[in-house]
Design a protein around this motif. Structure first.
Motif, PDB file in Angstrom:
ATOM      1  N   PHE A 283      -8.844   4.533  -0.188  1.00 21.35           N
ATOM      2  CA  PHE A 283      -8.403   3.402   0.617  1.00 21.35           C
ATOM      3  C   PHE A 283      -8.130   2.215  -0.311  1.00 21.35           C
ATOM      4  O   PHE A 283      -8.973   1.854  -1.116  1.00 21.35           O
ATOM      5  CB  PHE A 283      -9.502   3.056   1.628  1.00 21.35           C
ATOM      6  CG  PHE A 283      -9.067   2.099   2.693  1.00 21.35           C
ATOM      7  CD1 PHE A 283      -8.518   2.569   3.879  1.00 21.35           C
ATOM      8  CD2 PHE A 283      -9.203   0.733   2.510  1.00 21.35           C
ATOM      9  CE1 PHE A 283      -8.117   1.689   4.871  1.00 21.35           C
ATOM     10  CE2 PHE A 283      -8.792  -0.154   3.491  1.00 21.35           C
ATOM     11  CZ  PHE A 283      -8.249   0.319   4.669  1.00 21.35           C
ATOM     12  N   GLY A 284      -6.944   1.621  -0.184  1.00 25.91           N
ATOM     13  CA  GLY A 284      -6.649   0.378  -0.911  1.00 25.91           C
ATOM     14  C   GLY A 284      -6.528   0.550  -2.409  1.00 25.91           C
ATOM     15  O   GLY A 284      -7.070  -0.232  -3.180  1.00 25.91           O
ATOM     16  N   TYR A 285      -5.769   1.587  -2.835  1.00 28.17           N
ATOM     17  CA  TYR A 285      -5.622   1.854  -4.271  1.00 28.17           C
ATOM     18  C   TYR A 285      -5.243   0.606  -5.059  1.00 28.17           C
ATOM     19  O   TYR A 285      -5.886   0.252  -6.058  1.00 28.17           O
ATOM     20  CB  TYR A 285      -4.565   2.952  -4.476  1.00 28.17           C
ATOM     21  CG  TYR A 285      -4.169   3.178  -5.914  1.00 28.17           C
ATOM     22  CD1 TYR A 285      -4.816   4.126  -6.682  1.00 28.17           C
ATOM     23  CD2 TYR A 285      -3.161   2.411  -6.504  1.00 28.17           C
ATOM     24  CE1 TYR A 285      -4.471   4.322  -8.008  1.00 28.17           C
ATOM     25  CE2 TYR A 285      -2.812   2.594  -7.834  1.00 28.17           C
ATOM     26  CZ  TYR A 285      -3.464   3.550  -8.581  1.00 28.17           C
ATOM     27  OH  TYR A 285      -3.111   3.734  -9.900  1.00 28.17           O
ATOM     28  N   ASN A 286      -4.177  -0.078  -4.599  1.00 26.49           N
ATOM     29  CA  ASN A 286      -3.706  -1.246  -5.355  1.00 26.49           C
ATOM     30  C   ASN A 286      -4.759  -2.334  -5.457  1.00 26.49           C
ATOM     31  O   ASN A 286      -4.874  -3.001  -6.477  1.00 26.49           O
ATOM     32  CB  ASN A 286      -2.473  -1.844  -4.678  1.00 26.49           C
ATOM     33  CG  ASN A 286      -1.278  -0.950  -4.839  1.00 26.49           C
ATOM     34  OD1 ASN A 286      -1.425   0.266  -4.824  1.00 26.49           O
ATOM     35  ND2 ASN A 286      -0.117  -1.542  -5.020  1.00 26.49           N
ATOM     36  N   ASN A 337     -13.652  -1.104  -0.099  1.00 28.08           N
ATOM     37  CA  ASN A 337     -12.652  -0.037  -0.141  1.00 28.08           C
ATOM     38  C   ASN A 337     -13.287   1.336  -0.320  1.00 28.08           C
ATOM     39  O   ASN A 337     -12.822   2.321   0.251  1.00 28.08           O
ATOM     40  CB  ASN A 337     -11.639  -0.303  -1.258  1.00 28.08           C
ATOM     41  CG  ASN A 337     -10.567  -1.285  -0.819  1.00 28.08           C
ATOM     42  OD1 ASN A 337      -9.811  -1.036   0.109  1.00 28.08           O
ATOM     43  ND2 ASN A 337     -10.511  -2.424  -1.473  1.00 28.08           N
ATOM     44  N   THR A 341     -13.114   4.391   2.316  1.00 22.61           N
ATOM     45  CA  THR A 341     -12.591   5.709   1.949  1.00 22.61           C
ATOM     46  C   THR A 341     -13.403   6.834   2.600  1.00 22.61           C
ATOM     47  O   THR A 341     -12.908   7.941   2.791  1.00 22.61           O
ATOM     48  CB  THR A 341     -12.584   5.856   0.411  1.00 22.61           C
ATOM     49  OG1 THR A 341     -11.825   4.787  -0.146  1.00 22.61           O
ATOM     50  CG2 THR A 341     -11.989   7.171  -0.023  1.00 22.61           C
TER      51      THR A 341
ATOM     52  N   LYS B  53      -4.038   2.528   3.263  1.00 24.68           N
ATOM     53  CA  LYS B  53      -4.326   1.092   3.174  1.00 24.68           C
ATOM     54  C   LYS B  53      -4.214   0.436   4.529  1.00 24.68           C
ATOM     55  O   LYS B  53      -3.681   1.010   5.490  1.00 24.68           O
ATOM     56  CB  LYS B  53      -3.394   0.411   2.172  1.00 24.68           C
ATOM     57  CG  LYS B  53      -1.923   0.435   2.568  1.00 24.68           C
ATOM     58  CD  LYS B  53      -1.065  -0.209   1.499  1.00 24.68           C
ATOM     59  CE  LYS B  53      -0.627   0.779   0.463  1.00 24.68           C
ATOM     60  NZ  LYS B  53       0.498   0.490  -0.343  1.00 24.68           N
ATOM     61  N   HIS B  54      -4.722  -0.765   4.633  1.00 19.50           N
ATOM     62  CA  HIS B  54      -4.612  -1.544   5.847  1.00 19.50           C
ATOM     63  C   HIS B  54      -4.667  -3.002   5.422  1.00 19.50           C
ATOM     64  O   HIS B  54      -5.728  -3.515   5.080  1.00 19.50           O
ATOM     65  CB  HIS B  54      -5.760  -1.197   6.803  1.00 19.50           C
ATOM     66  CG  HIS B  54      -5.638  -1.866   8.139  1.00 19.50           C
ATOM     67  ND1 HIS B  54      -5.798  -3.215   8.300  1.00 19.50           N
ATOM     68  CD2 HIS B  54      -5.357  -1.362   9.362  1.00 19.50           C
ATOM     69  CE1 HIS B  54      -5.633  -3.532   9.582  1.00 19.50           C
ATOM     70  NE2 HIS B  54      -5.354  -2.414  10.248  1.00 19.50           N
ATOM     71  N   TYR B  55      -3.507  -3.647   5.398  1.00 16.06           N
ATOM     72  CA  TYR B  55      -3.452  -4.991   4.829  1.00 16.06           C
ATOM     73  C   TYR B  55      -4.349  -5.969   5.573  1.00 16.06           C
ATOM     74  O   TYR B  55      -4.983  -6.833   4.963  1.00 16.06           O
ATOM     75  CB  TYR B  55      -2.012  -5.509   4.804  1.00 16.06           C
ATOM     76  CG  TYR B  55      -1.207  -4.893   3.686  1.00 16.06           C
ATOM     77  CD1 TYR B  55      -1.451  -5.264   2.365  1.00 16.06           C
ATOM     78  CD2 TYR B  55      -0.236  -3.932   3.939  1.00 16.06           C
ATOM     79  CE1 TYR B  55      -0.745  -4.688   1.330  1.00 16.06           C
ATOM     80  CE2 TYR B  55       0.486  -3.348   2.911  1.00 16.06           C
ATOM     81  CZ  TYR B  55       0.225  -3.729   1.604  1.00 16.06           C
ATOM     82  OH  TYR B  55       0.924  -3.155   0.572  1.00 16.06           O
ATOM     83  N   GLU B  58      -7.828  -5.569   4.270  1.00 19.11           N
ATOM     84  CA  GLU B  58      -7.938  -6.048   2.883  1.00 19.11           C
ATOM     85  C   GLU B  58      -7.991  -7.571   2.850  1.00 19.11           C
ATOM     86  O   GLU B  58      -8.796  -8.155   2.128  1.00 19.11           O
ATOM     87  CB  GLU B  58      -6.752  -5.554   2.038  1.00 19.11           C
ATOM     88  CG  GLU B  58      -6.673  -4.044   1.880  1.00 19.11           C
ATOM     89  CD  GLU B  58      -7.718  -3.458   0.936  1.00 19.11           C
ATOM     90  OE1 GLU B  58      -8.440  -4.228   0.276  1.00 19.11           O
ATOM     91  OE2 GLU B  58      -7.830  -2.217   0.880  1.00 19.11           O
TER      92      GLU B  58
END
Lengths: 544, 228
Positions: A283-286, A337, A341, B53-55, B58
Motif C-alpha cells: 500500500f502506498g509504494y510512492n 502504509n 498493506t 494506494k488511496h490518496y 495518505e
C-alpha cells in the motif's frame, strides 16, 4: 559452507581459483562479501552482547556487584562502540545490501567490487583495533561511545585506539555508501525505473547518501580529538581555549543522521517482508519511497536535540525541537502504509513476518518515546536518564535488531539454499519479545523517576527496576541463543531449498537461482511491472 | 493555561499529554495490526485483494500527525520558555561542578556542599565547571542543565515544598560519576533566614582566624576546587 555446493555454478562453490579461506577473504563477489560481513558482524555482535550482559549483571543490585566503577565505565563504552560502529550502522547494508542490492536490481555485482572488498577489510581492521583497545595496556576506553570532550582528552585509557577504530569504520561505511549509490544509478536492469525498484533498494539508496555526506564529518571530528590529545591544539579543550560544545555539535551532525543509517535499511526490509506474507501489492509504494528520502533529509536537521541541556539559544532550541517532531511524520507514514498493506491480504505468520510485525510494535514505542524527548521541557527532565537508554534500545534493537532478524529469516533460504526450523524460529521470536520488553521497558519508568544513565551505582529506590531489567537481559540472551542455534542447525542439516521462490516474493532476487549462481544471472532479467504487483490476485475479481 | 501551574507540573502535563497520545496510537495501531492478521489470515482469506494506494488516506495520515506533532511541540515549548528566563528578583547561587562533587556559593561568598534554599523563592543558578562537563539535575524539580568548563549556563527553579531532594550529575564525568550526588534542602523562609545568618556569622568568624578562604572573586573559584 562447502556442504551446500549442490547447484552447479552456485556462488558458494565458485572459488575463483583460490583455495580455502582465501576464496572468501579475497573474493570480490558481492554475495561472498555479504557473507564475510555476516560472519564478522556475528562475532562482534556477540562480543557486544557479552558486554551488555555484564553491564546488566553489575546493575542487578546497588553497590559494587561483579566489578569496579572503572571497569563498568569501560563496559558501557565498549558495548556502545561495538554495537553502534560494528553492528547497527553497517549491519543491514553490509550484509543484506551487499548480497541483495545487485540481485534486486538485476545486476551482476555492485559497481565497484574491489572497493567493496576493501570496505570489508577496513571493517575488519577497525573491528580488530576496537577489540585490541579493550585488552591493550592502558585499559579500555571509559568515555562512553560519544567521546565527549573534555573528559575524552583527560582520560588515561585507550581512547586513541578507539578513535582510530571508529575513524576506519567510518571509511568502510562511506565506501559502501558510494558503491550503492553508483550501483543504483548505473546498473538497474532494463525497464527498472526508480519507481519500479524494490523499497529495500530505495532505503539503501537514501542510506547511501547519508553515509556519504555525514560520515566524513565524524571522521574529521575524531581526528581532531586525536590531534587534541596528542598535540594539545585547543580546538575543543576549554583549558586550551577550545569549545567542548562545538565537539558535541560536530559529533551529532553525524551521529544523529547515523541513527537513520541504522533504521532506514531495516524499514526497507519491513517493506519487503510485509507484501510477501500478505500476498498483495504494498500500500502506498510512492509514499514509502519518498518517506525514505524525507527521513534522510529531515533527519540531517535535528542533531542538536541531543543538546537541549547544553544551553543553546531559544531560537535554536525551538527550531531543533520542531524539526524533531517533523521527522517523525515520514516514519509514521511508513507504519500506516505497512499496516494498511495487511488489509484484505492473505496473511501467513512465517518467521520473517513475525519479526517484521515485532519491528512495527517496538518501533512504535521507540518512535513515540523519541517524541516525548523532543518536547523541550520534558527533555530537560529525562535527557541523559534511563528513559533515553530505553528509547534508543527500542529503536536500535526493537527496530534495527528485529528488522535484521526479519531479513535473516527472509533471505536465509536464498542465501544458503537451506531452510531453518520454523517452529523453533517462532519460539525464538516470542522469547525475544518477552525478554526484550522485560529488559528495556523498566528503563522508561526508571528514567522518568530520575535515574541518570552511565551510572555504576544507583539509589536503592531504583533497585526493583534494575533487577527486572537484568532478568530481562538473561531472557534476551536465551532468545538470541535459540535463534542462533536454529539458524546454525538450518545451515548444517536443514532441509534443502532448490526452488527459486520459497516465500512467493515478486522482487527480482526470487527469480535468481537458489542459491544464486556466480554473477547472479544466466540472462539479465527485464523488468516490466512494479516490484509487488501480485497480478494473479486480480485475475478473477476487480479491485478498487 | 500554564500560568497557575508550577514548573514540575507543566513538565508532568506535557509528558502526560504526549504519552497519552502515544499510548492511544501504539495500542490502536497494534490492535488494528493484530485484527488484520487474524481476519485476513490465509486460513480465512485464501486470496488477497490488491489495493495499491488511496490518496485520501495518505493525505489524512500525513496531515493529521502534523497537527498532533505541533500540539506536542507546543506543550513542551511552553514549559521550556519559562525555565530559560529567571525572574529579576531571584536570589542567585553559583554552582561549581567538579569531579566528583558539587559546591554552592551564595552571593555573600558563603560556600556549602548542600544547596539550602528558601521555600517559594526563585533561585537562579549560575553553573560553572572546574574540569569536565557535568549536568546539574534535580529529578523532583524536573530539570537539568549542563555545567560546562568554558561557558556559564544559567537556570532557575522555585521550590514549592519543604523537604530534601536529590541533586544528581547527569553528564558522564568519569570514575565516580554515579556518586556525584548532593541534596537541595528547602526550608521555610524564616528558618532559611536564620540558617543563612548563622552560617554567614560562622564564615565571618573563621575568616578572621583563618584567612585562607576569602573573597568570592575568580581566585576563590580555583581554591574552591581544592576545598573538600
Amino acid at each position: 559452507m562447502d556442504a551446500t555446493t549442490h547447484t552447479n555454478g552456485s556462488y558458494l562453490s565458485k572459488t575463483g581459483g583460490k583455495g580455502g579461506i582465501r576464496s572468501w577473504i579475497f573474493s570480490t563477489d558481492h554475495k561472498r562479501i555479504g557473507l564475510l560481513y555476516f560472519a564478522s558482524l556475528a562475532v562482534f555482535f556477540s562480543v557486544g552482547v557479552v558486554f551488555g550482559l555484564l553491564m546488566r549483571l553489575e546493575l542487578i543490585a546497588p553497590g559494587p556487584t561483579i566489578t569496579d566503577a572503572q571497569t563498568y565505565n569501560s563496559f558501557f563504552t565498549v558495548h556502545g562502540v561495538i554495537m553502534i560502529f560494528l553492528f547497527v550502522v553497517p549491519g543491514l547494508p553490509a550484509i543484506f545490501g551487499n548480497f541483495f542490492l545487485p540481485l534486486m536490481i538485476g545486476a551482476k555485482d555492485v559497481a565497484f567490487p574491489r572497493l567493496n572488498l576493501l570496505s570489508w577489510w577496513l571493517y575488519l581492521a577497525g573491528g580488530l583495533i576496537a577489540l585490541a583497545s579493550v585488552v591493550m595496556p592502558g585499559g579500555a576506553a571509559d568515555t562512553g561511545w560519544t567521546f565527549y570532550i573534555p573528559y575524552s582528552v583527560r582520560s588515561n585509557t585507550n581512547v586513541i585506539p578507539a578513535l582510530i577504530a571508529a575513524f576506519i569504520l567510518g571509511f568502510s561505511s562511506i565506501l559502501t555508501g558510494v558503491n550503492f549509490i553508483t550501483t543504483v544509478h548505473r546498473m538497474r536492469a532494463p525497464g527498472q525505473t526508480f519507481f519500479k525498484m524494490p523499497l529495500f533498494v530505495w532505503a539503501l539508496y537514501s542510506t547511501g547518501w547519508i553515509q556519504l555526506l555525514a560520515t566524513p564529518i565524524i571522521g574529521i571530528t575524531l581526528v581532531m580529538v586525536g590531534v587534541e590529545r596528542l598535540l594539545s591544539v585547543g580546538i575543543f579543550d576549554p583549558s586550551l581555549g577550545g569549545d567542548p560544545v562545538l565537539y558535541q555539535h560536530l559529533f551529532w551532525i553525524y551521529s544523529h543522521p547515523a541513527v537513520y543509517i541504522m533504521i532506514l535499511p531495516a524499514m526497507g526490509v519491513i517493506s519487503e517482508v510485509i507484501p510477501v506474507f500478505a500476498r498483495r501489492t504494498i500500500f502506498g509504494y510512492n509514499f514509502i519511497a519518498y518517506s525514505s528520502l524525507a527521513i534522510a533529509i529531515f533527519g540531517s536537521l535535528v542533531w542538536a536535540h541531543h543538546m537541549f541541556t547544553a544551553g543553546m539559544s531559544g531560537v535554536a532550541a525551538i527550531a531543533f525541537s520542531a524539526f524533531t517532531f517533523l521527522v517523525a511524520i515520514p516514519s509514521a507514514v511508513k507504519v500506516f502504509n505497512w499496516v494498511a498493506t495487511l488489509y484484505k491480504g492473505s496473511i501467513t505468520l512465517e518467521p520473517p513476518m513475525l519479526f517484521a510485525l515485532g519491528f512495527i510494535f517496538h518501533f512504535l514505542i521507540g518512535g513515540f518515546t523519541g517524541l516525548v524527548q523532543g518536547a523541550l521541557s520534558v527533555n530537560l527532565h529525562i535527557h541523559d536518564t534511563y528513559f533515553i537508554v530505553g528509547h534508543f534500545h527500542y529503536v536500535m534493537f526493537g527496530g534495527m535488531g528485529f528488522g535484521f532478524l526479519a531479513a535473516t529469516h527472509f533471505w536465509f533460504p536464498k542465501m544458503f539454499g537451506k531452510m531453518y526450523n520454523h517452529k523453533r524460529a517462532a519460539v525464538g521470536f516470542w522469547t525475544l519479545v518477552v525478554g526484550f520488553n522485560t529488559l528495556y521497558f523498566p528503563m522508561f519508568v526508571m528514567g522518568w523517576l530520575g535515574m541518570p544513565r552511565r551510572y555504576y551505582d544507583y539509589l536503592p529506590e531504583f533497585h526493583t527496576y534494575h533487577f527486572i531489567s537484568t532478568v530481562g537481559s538473561w531472557i534476551v540472551a536465551l532468545a538470541l541463543l535459540i535463534i542462533l542455534v536454529n539458524l546454525i542447525l538450518g545451515l548444517a542439516k536443514g532441509e534443502r531449498v532448490r526452488e527459486k521462490n520459497p516465500w512467493g516474493g515478486e522482487t527480482l532476487e526470487w527469480r535468481a537461482d537458489t542459491p544464486p549462481i556466480h554473477e547472479n544471472w544466466e540472462e539479465i532479467p527485464v523488468v516490466t511491472g512494479g516490484p509487488y504487483d501480485y497480478k494473479r490476485n486480480d485475475e478473477n475479481e476487480s479491485t478498487t | 493555561m500554564f500560568e497557575e501551574m508550577t514548573y514540575p507540573e507543566s513538565v508532568n502535563n506535557a509528558f502526560l499529554f504526549i504519552a497519552s497520545i502515544a499510548a492511544v496510537i501504539i495500542v490502536g495501531v497494534t490492535a488494528v495490526m493484530i485484527y488484520f492478521v487474524v481476519k485476513y489470515h490465509r486460513s480465512r482469506n485464501k486470496k488477497a485483494v490488491n489495493i495499491p494506494k488511496h490518496y485520501g488516506l495518505e493525505i489524512f495520515w500525513t496531515v493529521a500527525p502534523v497537527f498532533l506533532a505541533a500540539a506536542m511541540f507546543w506543550y513542551g515549548y511552553v514549559g521550556y520558555a519559562d525555565i530559560t528566563d529567571p525572574p529579576d528578583d531571584a536570589m542567585r547561587v553559583t554552582v561549581y561542578g567538579q569531579m566528583w562533587k558539587w559546591t554552592f556559593e551564595y552571593e555573600n561568598g558563603l560556600r556549602k556542599d548542600t544547596l539550602y534554599v528558601p521555600l517559594n523563592r526563585a533561585v537562579a543558578l549560575d553553573l560553572k565547571s572546574l574540569d569536565v562537563n557535568h549536568s546539574f539535575y534535580i529529578p523532583t524539580f524536573r530539570f537539568k542543565m549542563d555545567v560546562l568548563p568554558n561557558k556559564d549556563n544559567e537556570t532557575w527553579f522555585k521550590a514549592e515544598d519543604v523537604g530534601e531532594f536529590d541533586i544528581a550529575c547527569a553528564e558522564y564525568c568519569g570514575l565516580e560519576h554515579s556518586y556525584m550526588y548532593s541534596k537541595v534542602v528547602v526550608m521555610p523562609e524564616a528558618a532559611y533566614k536564620a540558617w543563612f545568618e548563622e552560617e554567614t556569622a560562622k564564615m565571618n568568624a573563621s575568616d578572621t582566624t583563618a584567612s585562607d578562604t576569602t573573597a568570592s572573586d575568580t581566585t576563590a573559584v580555583e581554591k574552591g576546587a581544592s576545598v573538600e
